[in-house]
Design a protein around this motif. Structure first.
Motif, PDB file in Angstrom:
ATOM      1  N   TYR A 185     -15.706  59.383  55.519  1.00  0.00           N
ATOM      2  CA  TYR A 185     -16.078  59.138  54.123  1.00  0.00           C
ATOM      3  C   TYR A 185     -15.085  58.276  53.342  1.00  0.00           C
ATOM      4  CZ  TYR A 185     -19.288  62.969  55.109  1.00  0.00           C
ATOM      5  OH  TYR A 185     -20.256  63.770  55.655  1.00  0.00           O
ATOM      6  N   TRP A 198     -14.952  70.551  48.205  1.00  0.00           N
ATOM      7  CA  TRP A 198     -15.872  69.604  47.590  1.00  0.00           C
ATOM      8  C   TRP A 198     -15.016  68.414  47.240  1.00  0.00           C
ATOM      9  CZ3 TRP A 198     -16.839  74.698  47.423  1.00  0.00           C
ATOM     10  CH2 TRP A 198     -18.154  75.124  47.531  1.00  0.00           C
ATOM     11  N   ASN A 248     -18.591  57.161  48.736  1.00  0.00           N
ATOM     12  CA  ASN A 248     -19.686  57.992  49.232  1.00  0.00           C
ATOM     13  C   ASN A 248     -20.086  59.113  48.290  1.00  0.00           C
ATOM     14  OD1 ASN A 248     -20.232  56.882  51.971  1.00  0.00           O
ATOM     15  ND2 ASN A 248     -18.054  57.266  52.190  1.00  0.00           N
ATOM     16  N   GLU A 285     -19.164  65.002  48.556  1.00  0.00           N
ATOM     17  CA  GLU A 285     -19.464  65.536  49.888  1.00  0.00           C
ATOM     18  C   GLU A 285     -18.759  66.875  50.028  1.00  0.00           C
ATOM     19  OE1 GLU A 285     -21.466  64.339  52.195  1.00  0.00           O
ATOM     20  OE2 GLU A 285     -21.848  62.376  51.320  1.00  0.00           O
TER      21      GLU A 285
END
Length: 174
Positions: free
Chosen positions: A15, A29, A35, A38
């Protein structure tokens, strides 16, 4: 393994770079630059760029987002979502001069957006007046009365608003 706190910066192989915005017993988190948000396992492989300690579970991503939205609404002139009344969707505003000059047409949506922007900027001005340290109470009251009259002058455009709560309100008769 040491648990990372909220605000820790990491570089994840899949990511990319991100910031820890919430921590649970099993997951981080992380808001990644490219991105978005996630959820990754705590024991995932990633590089710690900057670790923060003692900040676990102090604030959630939802709380951060809600606070940021609240601050932006209060202190910026970013407008909130205001709905145009359904009957005006796709319509156009036509200004027809009294002589033989050409009409001026514009989509009602565009005109409505400009009215909402005026309303929002008046609200920001009102907040700045009310929080001003340079004005005494009487000056604030005087300026507030002018703002109320401005709102009253704009009530003509209330027909465009879908929700009554979004409409302009001027002085109320007693």
């Amino acid at each position: 393994m040491k648990l990372l706190g909220i605000g820790s910066r990491i570089d994840h192989p899949e990511y990319g770079k991100g910031v820890v915005t919430n921590v649970s017993s099993k997951h981080y988190w992380v808001t990644f630059l490219e991105n978005g948000l996630e959820t990754i396992d705590i024991d995932s492989e990633f590089e710690v760029i900057e670790g923060v300690e003692d900040e676990v579970d102090s604030v959630s991503f939802f709380d951060v987002e809600r606070s940021l939205v609240s601050i932006l609404q209060k202190w910026s002139d970013a407008s909130e979502k205001v709905a145009l009344a359904d009957k005006w969707r796709g319509g156009k505003l036509i200004l027809e001069p009294g002589d033989d000059l050409a009409n001026k047409e514009m989509p009602i949506d565009t005109f409505f957006h400009k009215i909402v922007m005026v309303r929002d900027r008046i609200r920001v001005m009102e907040q700045k007046i009310n929080s001003s340290k340079n004005l005494d109470d009487q000056e604030k009251v005087d300026l507030q009365q002018y703002i109320t009259r401005i709102y009253g002058s704009l009530t003509t455009f209330n027909v465009l608003f879908k929700n009554k709560s979004d409409q302009f309100v001027g002085e109320r008769s007693r």
